[in-house]
Design a protein around this motif. Structure first.
Motif, PDB file in Angstrom:
ATOM      1  N   THR A  53       1.047  -1.323  -0.588  1.00 26.74           N
ATOM      2  CA  THR A  53      -0.091  -0.457  -0.030  1.00 26.74           C
ATOM      3  C   THR A  53       0.780   0.857   0.058  1.00 26.74           C
ATOM      4  N   ARG A  54       2.585   0.853   0.341  1.00 27.89           N
ATOM      5  CA  ARG A  54       2.965   2.387   0.915  1.00 27.89           C
ATOM      6  C   ARG A  54       3.322   2.904  -0.803  1.00 27.89           C
ATOM      7  N   THR A  55       3.137   2.116  -1.489  1.00 31.56           N
ATOM      8  CA  THR A  55       3.516   2.225  -3.323  1.00 31.56           C
ATOM      9  C   THR A  55       2.726   2.842  -3.406  1.00 31.56           C
ATOM     10  N   TRP A  56       1.286   2.621  -3.170  1.00 38.78           N
ATOM     11  CA  TRP A  56       0.033   3.576  -3.948  1.00 38.78           C
ATOM     12  C   TRP A  56      -0.122   4.262  -3.083  1.00 38.78           C
ATOM     13  N   LYS A  57       0.594   4.519  -1.833  1.00 37.02           N
ATOM     14  CA  LYS A  57      -0.097   6.018  -1.260  1.00 37.02           C
ATOM     15  C   LYS A  57       1.475   7.429  -1.832  1.00 37.02           C
ATOM     16  N   ILE A  58       2.110   6.775  -1.678  1.00 36.25           N
ATOM     17  CA  ILE A  58       3.421   7.765  -2.827  1.00 36.25           C
ATOM     18  C   ILE A  58       2.720   8.427  -3.655  1.00 36.25           C
ATOM     19  N   THR A  59       2.117   7.245  -4.650  1.00 41.33           N
ATOM     20  CA  THR A  59       2.094   7.484  -6.048  1.00 41.33           C
ATOM     21  C   THR A  59       0.765   8.054  -6.380  1.00 41.33           C
ATOM     22  N   GLY A  60      -0.137   8.845  -4.933  1.00 45.48           N
ATOM     23  CA  GLY A  60      -1.309   8.990  -5.357  1.00 45.48           C
ATOM     24  C   GLY A  60      -1.307  10.138  -4.075  1.00 45.48           C
ATOM     25  N   GLY A  61      -0.235  10.477  -3.701  1.00 47.50           N
ATOM     26  CA  GLY A  61       0.254  11.807  -3.220  1.00 47.50           C
ATOM     27  C   GLY A  61       0.643  12.367  -3.942  1.00 47.50           C
ATOM     28  N   ILE A  62       1.577  11.987  -4.861  1.00 44.89           N
ATOM     29  CA  ILE A  62       2.656  12.787  -5.883  1.00 44.89           C
ATOM     30  C   ILE A  62       1.422  13.052  -6.562  1.00 44.89           C
ATOM     31  N   THR A  63      -0.078  12.747  -7.246  1.00 51.05           N
ATOM     32  CA  THR A  63      -0.834  13.111  -7.878  1.00 51.05           C
ATOM     33  C   THR A  63      -1.230  13.731  -8.000  1.00 51.05           C
ATOM     34  N   LYS A  70      12.717   6.820   5.825  1.00 52.86           N
ATOM     35  CA  LYS A  70      13.912   6.764   4.496  1.00 52.86           C
ATOM     36  C   LYS A  70      13.391   6.341   3.554  1.00 52.86           C
ATOM     37  N   VAL A  71      12.895   4.950   3.492  1.00 52.69           N
ATOM     38  CA  VAL A  71      12.725   5.087   2.150  1.00 52.69           C
ATOM     39  C   VAL A  71      11.451   4.831   1.859  1.00 52.69           C
ATOM     40  N   THR A  72      10.630   5.389   2.326  1.00 53.96           N
ATOM     41  CA  THR A  72       9.737   6.588   1.622  1.00 53.96           C
ATOM     42  C   THR A  72       9.941   7.611   1.113  1.00 53.96           C
ATOM     43  N   LEU A  73      10.768   8.341   1.503  1.00 51.17           N
ATOM     44  CA  LEU A  73      11.664   9.345   1.329  1.00 51.17           C
ATOM     45  C   LEU A  73      12.388   8.841  -0.283  1.00 51.17           C
ATOM     46  N   VAL A  74      12.802   8.389  -0.172  1.00 54.73           N
ATOM     47  CA  VAL A  74      13.423   7.632  -1.337  1.00 54.73           C
ATOM     48  C   VAL A  74      12.843   7.663  -2.675  1.00 54.73           C
ATOM     49  N   GLY A  75      12.036   6.795  -1.993  1.00 55.96           N
ATOM     50  CA  GLY A  75      10.478   6.311  -2.963  1.00 55.96           C
ATOM     51  C   GLY A  75       9.896   7.524  -3.783  1.00 55.96           C
ATOM     52  N   ALA A  76       9.180   8.492  -2.503  1.00 53.56           N
ATOM     53  CA  ALA A  76       8.655   9.303  -3.231  1.00 53.56           C
ATOM     54  C   ALA A  76       9.731  10.337  -4.060  1.00 53.56           C
ATOM     55  N   ILE A  77      11.714  10.327  -4.017  1.00 55.62           N
ATOM     56  CA  ILE A  77      12.099  11.003  -4.932  1.00 55.62           C
ATOM     57  C   ILE A  77      12.327  10.230  -6.044  1.00 55.62           C
ATOM     58  N   LEU A  78      11.901   8.739  -6.107  1.00 55.55           N
ATOM     59  CA  LEU A  78      12.608   8.323  -7.491  1.00 55.55           C
ATOM     60  C   LEU A  78      11.001   8.481  -8.089  1.00 55.55           C
ATOM     61  N   PHE A  79       9.475   8.340  -7.703  1.00 57.04           N
ATOM     62  CA  PHE A  79       8.262   8.258  -8.335  1.00 57.04           C
ATOM     63  C   PHE A  79       8.369   9.902  -8.940  1.00 57.04           C
ATOM     64  N   THR A  80       8.519  10.982  -8.192  1.00 54.95           N
ATOM     65  CA  THR A  80       9.555  12.449  -8.693  1.00 54.95           C
ATOM     66  C   THR A  80       9.672  12.402  -9.868  1.00 54.95           C
ATOM     67  N   LEU A  81      11.053  11.913  -9.684  1.00 49.24           N
ATOM     68  CA  LEU A  81      11.502  12.145 -11.276  1.00 49.24           C
ATOM     69  C   LEU A  81      10.310  10.994 -11.645  1.00 49.24           C
ATOM     70  N   GLN A  82      10.135  10.108 -11.622  1.00 47.67           N
ATOM     71  CA  GLN A  82       9.763   9.171 -13.183  1.00 47.67           C
ATOM     72  C   GLN A  82       8.817  10.229 -13.532  1.00 47.67           C
ATOM     73  N   HIS A  94       4.407   1.881 -14.308  1.00 48.82           N
ATOM     74  CA  HIS A  94       4.518   0.518 -13.744  1.00 48.82           C
ATOM     75  C   HIS A  94       5.748  -0.492 -13.223  1.00 48.82           C
ATOM     76  N   ASN A  95       7.005   0.124 -14.535  1.00 51.15           N
ATOM     77  CA  ASN A  95       8.033  -1.064 -13.913  1.00 51.15           C
ATOM     78  C   ASN A  95       8.490  -0.544 -13.062  1.00 51.15           C
ATOM     79  N   LEU A  96       8.917   0.440 -12.322  1.00 50.08           N
ATOM     80  CA  LEU A  96       9.193   1.530 -10.968  1.00 50.08           C
ATOM     81  C   LEU A  96       8.210   1.479  -9.125  1.00 50.08           C
ATOM     82  N   MET A  97       7.087   0.816 -10.272  1.00 52.22           N
ATOM     83  CA  MET A  97       6.038   0.204  -9.294  1.00 52.22           C
ATOM     84  C   MET A  97       6.393  -1.028  -8.632  1.00 52.22           C
ATOM     85  N   PHE A  98       6.541  -2.125  -9.757  1.00 53.75           N
ATOM     86  CA  PHE A  98       6.459  -3.119  -9.237  1.00 53.75           C
ATOM     87  C   PHE A  98       8.550  -3.015  -8.423  1.00 53.75           C
ATOM     88  N   PHE A  99       9.051  -2.768  -9.492  1.00 53.26           N
ATOM     89  CA  PHE A  99      10.531  -3.261  -8.954  1.00 53.26           C
ATOM     90  C   PHE A  99      10.687  -1.934  -7.479  1.00 53.26           C
TER      91      PHE A  99
END
Lengths: 288, 288, 288
Positions: free
Chosen positions: C119-129, C182-194, C204-209
């Motif tokens: 659910t964390r991945t979904w929340k990060i991408t939801g927050g960014i959108t 910490k890992v959520t911060l890294v994720g938020a940076i990665l998904f924002t860059l994406q 979808h690949n980034l979400m998966f990995f």
């Protein structure tokens, strides 16, 4: 006027200016009687003023925050703020303390307290209507905002105290609800049920009878020093039914001890602290 | 350019980038000189960065919260945030500490501090205009938002310290206002009065003279170690007139005792505690 | 279904109801295992409920506050709130504690924890959108909101504890980040860059990995008691490169001591306190 129309006429009562004024007086008196408040009023009139405003308009501040509106929006209503400021000035700085002495006279005090309770009903229904205009039929939000509007001063008391330099993290209105906060929650639930038509009673009748209940219990509790909350028996039954499955009587006692020690000051002497820690550990073992 | 046109041209001065930069430098230096800040910068650069941003953009955060706008809205202005982050990096992590040593050189320090004061005027007027666009002519909100925008870093200092793991509930800027917070409040009142045309002075003239006053008092206070606030005499008179009716000396003493015990730190060691109490009592006597 | 399409199908997975449920169970279990939580659940079920809701919906509350939306907006989604309340009831008040005992069974616990990470991945991408819909391409706000939505429960832990009467100002998630934050911060940076197309990888690949990484590290850390954060080496290198210019090894050691002493309880006995103060003073001298 017929007797049956009393609730209807009552529900059209205007709060401004008399009832609002009584609310400000009761709130400012309540603040003044807190420990250290008089000293703060001389040290820093501005902190004292902010604190008084939070007592008078706390419900508005909290419900605005909840609905993402401006928390200082109440300042736009200059008349009410000036009225509350006048009351603040008279309560804290009146020559010879005439104002405070007047309102220490019990019958006057009772009248003001009773009128303050009347404003509570209006605030709860106002909050529920307001929440409903933001989130259509979201009953949980209606309850939350109605509660916040009606009992705001109590719910934000931790942060109101912080303005006066006092910080008591070990107690808050959620951990140990005071009677006004509790009765406001019950009211918010009742009015929300009425709003969603789950309660077969007209709005003005509910307003009338709820207000009567508020005023009567408030006055009774002020007159009888060791008054028991009228909710106590319901709470005991409900608590036993919902949350009390695994409570043997012996356990209950140690818990009572625990709760009293945990609400004590945050900076106990080391010895008290160790005792309470020990008690907690034992408690955990027992519960498990 | 004529002499009479100086205020008008002055009021058109662009804050970006030079004055903003000076504000960031002065804010970051101010943070660095607080007790424990250097350790935090090595323990947790992120907490240090957030703390610096609250020092640099605190006014924006607080006034946004007050007007129900996004408190992180300042992050949308990437250029300013990157500039402030660059300053943060140089102040805390510059090799050999060159940057900090440079700005410890008094004339440079004075220049930066003076330029920071210039941005204060712009923030107050910006806050008032912004508040007016939300609430037409609500003068109390204008004062509040102007004050918050101009002195935000100070007003939220309790929560800024919390980011660094420090919690001092017994002191806040409302209980014991620092000079910058006080002068910003006076400025917010003046500019609001000017805005509602109660003050017969042109806006650019008021900006000019208020800024001159800010810069001169700031520089004076930095050069003279035991400087007295220029407001002290007014405060004394005003306090005596408005709030001082009923103060017999005997009353004051018992009050001072009470207040010192209630406003003392929550976790001091016993010895410090007594010392600070003694200091406070002396302080109160002096003020009397 | 081809192997290459797995990430695409994965990214269309619905979180409601199974994954959301696992998130609520993991959050409530996490709360229950905190010191003193069981006592609070008997003293004040309401405080316990509010605390659980902050654990379950903390990300939503924090990101709403950041974007000036209603922080209680999550209550409008009655189904999810009732589901979370049911979980809360079962975790804390289930007869014979059956529910808690079931989920203390390691394989079940691991499954729930793993699903929570999804659910964390979904929340990060939801927050960014969501942030992008408010502030077009403001990448700093996207990172901040994505982070807040994904790690909200952790970031507001100070205030969540306050609901339970606990106040630990000396530690917060910015000062000493836990691994999930910490890992959520890294994720938020990665998904924002994406999102801003700086990262040459399909969403979808980034979400998966990223999710695989989350689940694997989480499960590994739960199975190995003394697990080291996978970021530790990067942090060491980065810290040395960016922030470590002036660190002689001797200094480092005293700092480690310092950090451990500063995260101790807020009400130390006087002796510890003086020691740590002494250490701080020495530290300041060394750094200067």
């Amino acid at each position: 006027m017929e007797l049956g129309q009393v609730p209807l006429h009552f529900s059209r009562l205007a709060m401004f200016p008399l009832f609002d004024l009584a609310h400000y007086v009761a709130s400012a008196l309540g603040l003044r009687e807190q420990r250290g408040a008089v000293e703060i009023s001389y040290q820093s009139p501005i902190a004292c003023w902010v604190s008084t405003m939070l007592h008078c308009f706390g419900g508005s501040v909290l419900s605005s925050l909840m609905l993402a509106e401006s928390p200082v929006g109440f300042l736009a209503n200059s008349t009410n703020v000036l009225l509350a400021s006048l009351v603040w000035y008279l309560v804290f700085y009146c020559p010879q303390d005439i104002f405070y002495r007047c309102f220490s006279f019990l019958p006057l005090r009772l009248m003001v307290a009773g009128m303050k309770e009347v404003t509570r009903t209006w605030k709860i229904t106002g909050g529920i209507t307001h929440a409903n205009s933001h989130y259509k039929n979201a009953w949980l939000i209606m309850v939350a905002v109605g509660w916040a509007r009606g009992a705001g001063g109590g719910l934000i008391s931790n942060f109101e105290q912080l303005v006066r330099g006092i910080w008591k993290p070990e107690s808050n209105e959620l951990l140990k609800m005071s009677y006004p906060v509790k009765v406001t929650l019950v009211g918010a639930i009742l009015f929300t049920l009425q709003h969603t038509q789950s309660l077969p009673i007209a709005r003005h009748n509910l307003m009338f009878f709820y207000t009567i209940f508020l005023v009567v219990t408030k006055v009774t509790m002020m007159l009888t020093p060791s008054a028991i909350s009228p909710f106590a028996p319901f709470e005991a039954v409900l608590g036993r039914m919902l949350f009390g499955w695994q409570h043997p009587p012996s356990n209950m006692k140690s818990e009572a001890k625990l709760s009293s020690s945990s609400t004590s000051s945050s900076c106990d002497s080391p010895s008290t602290r160790e005792n309470s820690d020990g008690a907690k550990k034992r408690q955990v073992k027992k519960v498990e």
